[in-house]
Design a protein around this motif. Structure first.
Motif, PDB file in Angstrom:
ATOM      1  N   MET A 145       0.837  -1.195   0.000  1.00 26.68           N
ATOM      2  CA  MET A 145       0.000   0.000   0.000  1.00 26.68           C
ATOM      3  C   MET A 145       0.873   1.247   0.000  1.00 26.68           C
ATOM      4  SD  MET A 145      -2.946   1.653   0.382  1.00 26.68           S
ATOM      5  CE  MET A 145      -4.223   0.600   1.081  1.00 26.68           C
ATOM      6  N   GLY A 146       0.532   2.218  -0.848  1.00 23.13           N
ATOM      7  CA  GLY A 146       1.243   3.483  -0.871  1.00 23.13           C
ATOM      8  C   GLY A 146       1.282   4.052  -2.275  1.00 23.13           C
ATOM      9  N   ASN A 147       1.701   5.293  -2.383  1.00 21.39           N
ATOM     10  CA  ASN A 147       1.901   5.884  -3.697  1.00 21.39           C
ATOM     11  C   ASN A 147       3.000   5.131  -4.440  1.00 21.39           C
ATOM     12  OD1 ASN A 147      -0.001   8.061  -3.600  1.00 21.39           O
ATOM     13  ND2 ASN A 147       1.376   9.125  -2.202  1.00 21.39           N
ATOM     14  N   PHE A 148       2.780   4.894  -5.726  1.00 24.56           N
ATOM     15  CA  PHE A 148       3.719   4.103  -6.515  1.00 24.56           C
ATOM     16  C   PHE A 148       5.157   4.601  -6.392  1.00 24.56           C
ATOM     17  CE2 PHE A 148       5.984   3.962 -10.639  1.00 24.56           C
ATOM     18  CZ  PHE A 148       6.269   2.601 -10.676  1.00 24.56           C
ATOM     19  N   ASP A 149       5.361   5.913  -6.486  1.00 24.27           N
ATOM     20  CA  ASP A 149       6.727   6.436  -6.478  1.00 24.27           C
ATOM     21  C   ASP A 149       7.342   6.488  -5.086  1.00 24.27           C
ATOM     22  OD1 ASP A 149       4.749   8.393  -6.045  1.00 24.27           O
ATOM     23  OD2 ASP A 149       6.153  10.020  -6.472  1.00 24.27           O
ATOM     24  N   ASP A 150       6.518   6.308  -4.047  1.00 25.81           N
ATOM     25  CA  ASP A 150       7.052   6.263  -2.683  1.00 25.81           C
ATOM     26  C   ASP A 150       7.472   4.854  -2.277  1.00 25.81           C
ATOM     27  OD1 ASP A 150       6.646   8.978  -2.280  1.00 25.81           O
ATOM     28  OD2 ASP A 150       4.607   8.689  -1.497  1.00 25.81           O
ATOM     29  N   LEU A 151       6.854   3.855  -2.868  1.00 27.71           N
ATOM     30  CA  LEU A 151       7.147   2.473  -2.498  1.00 27.71           C
ATOM     31  C   LEU A 151       8.482   2.023  -3.087  1.00 27.71           C
ATOM     32  CD1 LEU A 151       3.612   0.896  -3.020  1.00 27.71           C
ATOM     33  CD2 LEU A 151       4.725   1.402  -0.832  1.00 27.71           C
ATOM     34  N   ASP A 152       9.135   1.126  -2.361  1.00 29.94           N
ATOM     35  CA  ASP A 152      10.434   0.616  -2.798  1.00 29.94           C
ATOM     36  C   ASP A 152      10.299  -0.113  -4.136  1.00 29.94           C
ATOM     37  OD1 ASP A 152      13.320  -0.185  -1.996  1.00 29.94           O
ATOM     38  OD2 ASP A 152      12.371  -2.094  -2.520  1.00 29.94           O
ATOM     39  N   LEU A 153      11.096   0.282  -5.110  1.00 34.32           N
ATOM     40  CA  LEU A 153      11.002  -0.309  -6.444  1.00 34.32           C
ATOM     41  C   LEU A 153      11.384  -1.776  -6.434  1.00 34.32           C
ATOM     42  CD1 LEU A 153      10.484  -0.042  -9.459  1.00 34.32           C
ATOM     43  CD2 LEU A 153      12.849   0.762  -9.736  1.00 34.32           C
ATOM     44  N   HIS A 154      12.388  -2.137  -5.644  1.00 35.32           N
ATOM     45  CA  HIS A 154      12.819  -3.538  -5.591  1.00 35.32           C
ATOM     46  C   HIS A 154      11.686  -4.429  -5.073  1.00 35.32           C
ATOM     47  CE1 HIS A 154      15.391  -7.027  -5.157  1.00 35.32           C
ATOM     48  NE2 HIS A 154      15.025  -7.136  -3.893  1.00 35.32           N
ATOM     49  N   LYS A 155      10.974  -3.970  -4.024  1.00 35.11           N
ATOM     50  CA  LYS A 155       9.870  -4.764  -3.489  1.00 35.11           C
ATOM     51  C   LYS A 155       8.733  -4.872  -4.511  1.00 35.11           C
ATOM     52  CE  LYS A 155       9.347  -6.438  -0.188  1.00 35.11           C
ATOM     53  NZ  LYS A 155       9.662  -7.864   0.191  1.00 35.11           N
ATOM     54  N   GLN A 156       8.488  -3.800  -5.256  1.00 36.62           N
ATOM     55  CA  GLN A 156       7.447  -3.858  -6.267  1.00 36.62           C
ATOM     56  C   GLN A 156       7.837  -4.789  -7.415  1.00 36.62           C
ATOM     57  OE1 GLN A 156       4.909  -0.115  -6.778  1.00 36.62           O
ATOM     58  NE2 GLN A 156       6.895   0.781  -6.262  1.00 36.62           N
ATOM     59  N   SER A 157       9.106  -4.824  -7.728  1.00 34.13           N
ATOM     60  CA  SER A 157       9.585  -5.749  -8.759  1.00 34.13           C
ATOM     61  C   SER A 157       9.452  -7.195  -8.282  1.00 34.13           C
ATOM     62  CB  SER A 157      11.037  -5.441  -9.120  1.00 34.13           C
ATOM     63  OG  SER A 157      11.147  -4.164  -9.715  1.00 34.13           O
TER      64      SER A 157
ATOM     65  N   PRO B 212      -5.567   2.783  -7.308  1.00 34.02           N
ATOM     66  CA  PRO B 212      -4.660   3.779  -6.744  1.00 34.02           C
ATOM     67  C   PRO B 212      -4.273   3.418  -5.315  1.00 34.02           C
ATOM     68  CG  PRO B 212      -6.501   4.840  -7.846  1.00 34.02           C
ATOM     69  CD  PRO B 212      -6.820   3.380  -7.797  1.00 34.02           C
ATOM     70  N   MET B 213      -3.052   3.677  -4.940  1.00 33.36           N
ATOM     71  CA  MET B 213      -2.447   3.356  -3.653  1.00 33.36           C
ATOM     72  C   MET B 213      -1.970   1.897  -3.590  1.00 33.36           C
ATOM     73  SD  MET B 213      -2.648   6.302  -2.417  1.00 33.36           S
ATOM     74  CE  MET B 213      -1.921   6.009  -0.807  1.00 33.36           C
ATOM     75  N   MET B 214      -2.414   1.084  -4.554  1.00 29.14           N
ATOM     76  CA  MET B 214      -1.909  -0.288  -4.687  1.00 29.14           C
ATOM     77  C   MET B 214      -1.798  -0.593  -6.179  1.00 29.14           C
ATOM     78  SD  MET B 214      -3.900  -2.433  -1.672  1.00 29.14           S
ATOM     79  CE  MET B 214      -2.717  -3.789  -1.686  1.00 29.14           C
ATOM     80  N   ALA B 215      -1.235   0.353  -6.917  1.00 31.62           N
ATOM     81  CA  ALA B 215      -1.297   0.327  -8.381  1.00 31.62           C
ATOM     82  C   ALA B 215      -0.714  -0.949  -8.974  1.00 31.62           C
ATOM     83  CB  ALA B 215      -0.582   1.549  -8.952  1.00 31.62           C
ATOM     84  N   VAL B 216       0.462  -1.350  -8.504  1.00 31.84           N
ATOM     85  CA  VAL B 216       1.117  -2.532  -9.066  1.00 31.84           C
ATOM     86  C   VAL B 216       0.370  -3.797  -8.671  1.00 31.84           C
ATOM     87  CG1 VAL B 216       3.229  -3.920  -9.064  1.00 31.84           C
ATOM     88  CG2 VAL B 216       3.374  -1.436  -9.229  1.00 31.84           C
ATOM     89  N   TYR B 217      -0.060  -3.894  -7.422  1.00 36.26           N
ATOM     90  CA  TYR B 217      -0.791  -5.079  -6.982  1.00 36.26           C
ATOM     91  C   TYR B 217      -2.056  -5.295  -7.813  1.00 36.26           C
ATOM     92  CZ  TYR B 217      -3.675  -8.218  -4.263  1.00 36.26           C
ATOM     93  OH  TYR B 217      -4.484  -9.256  -3.882  1.00 36.26           O
TER      94      TYR B 217
END
Length: 255
Positions: A90-102, A145-150
């Motif tokens: 949960m969070g704004n896409f650009d605030d969340l850690d990119l490695h974790k999103q990957s 939004p707030m969980m864009a990648v998920y």
């Protein structure tokens, strides 16, 4: 015995419920997760079954191939593949850690796709009916939004699974997509959404898994758990995508 079910994310939440349901129905098991101790505990609970433990972090590249190779080396035939492992943030896409999103993309999309690709030819060669159960989410039906990648990963799971189900029509393999809404698992704490409005009426993991299990056994293509979730998914088909995104953003806020 009814064959062997391979279940990812097997040590908690929906995965653990699936383990118990398949075991109670007489399936041997291949259980995959990161926690060796919890996997061994599962094996000890079912001494009358053949339970194969594979300790693997599917958010890492090549892990899915390694799982397949271990299963093949052990001479195990998989009749049911349950792609359950996944997580959200949960969070704004650009605030969340990119490695974790990957890693989320790797786990929620890539590992699921690779495991399906590796095991499907063998499953089509089985003399008995075989099943694939992919765990998506009601998040699959709209932007989040707030969980864009998920949300995007779960949209992929649903689209991929529905397409594959049609490709396999008339074969011995069925593909079922489970689309739960908020569910009482450790997902909420990992994603940091325990206090959001979306989790105010969360269903039990047992009930969600039960509906998914029954749908997979019946060869259904898509199951959405809960009447409210079904209504929301249906409504999302007709709402403008921009409005659906606004609603998703609203329910992501703290209750």
């Amino acid at each position: 015995m009814k064959g062997t079910a391979l279940i990812t994310g097997a040590t908690s939440g929906l995965g653990y419920e699936f383990v118990n349901m398949f075991a109670q129905d007489g399936f041997d098991l291949v259980v995959v997760a990161r926690n060796q101790a919890k996997l061994e505990d599962i094996r000890s609970q079912y001494p009358h079954l053949n339970v194969t433990v594979i300790t693997k972090d599917l958010s890492k590249p090549n892990a899915a191939k390694e799982v397949y190779e271990e299963v093949k080396a052990a001479g195990i035939t998989i009749n049911t593949l349950v792609n359950n492992a996944g997580f959200g943030l949960m969070g704004n896409f650009d605030d969340l850690d990119l490695h974790k999103q990957s890693e989320m993309i790797q786990l929620n999309i890539t590992a699921l796709t690779e495991l399906t690709h590796y095991f499907l030819p063998d499953m089509k060669g089985n003399t008995t009916d075989s099943r694939i159960l992919n765990v998506a989410s009601t998040a699959a039906f709209q932007p989040g939004p707030m969980m864009a990648v998920y949300y995007a990963t779960k949209a992929y799971v649903l689209s991929f699974s529905e397409a594959l189900a049609e490709e396999l029509a008339g074969t011995n393999v069925t593909v079922t997509t489970l689309c739960p809404g908020a569910t009482k698992t450790n997902f909420a704490s990992v994603a940091k959404v325990e206090k959001s409005k979306m989790f105010s009426g969360a269903m039990s993991s047992h009930e969600v898994a039960k509906q998914g299990y029954q749908a997979a056994m019946a060869g259904k293509r898509v199951v959405i758990t809960g009447s409210g979730n079904k209504a929301g998914a249906y409504a999302a088909k007709f709402l403008p995508r921009s409005l659906a995104a606004k609603i998703a953003k609203y329910v992501a806020k703290e209750a």
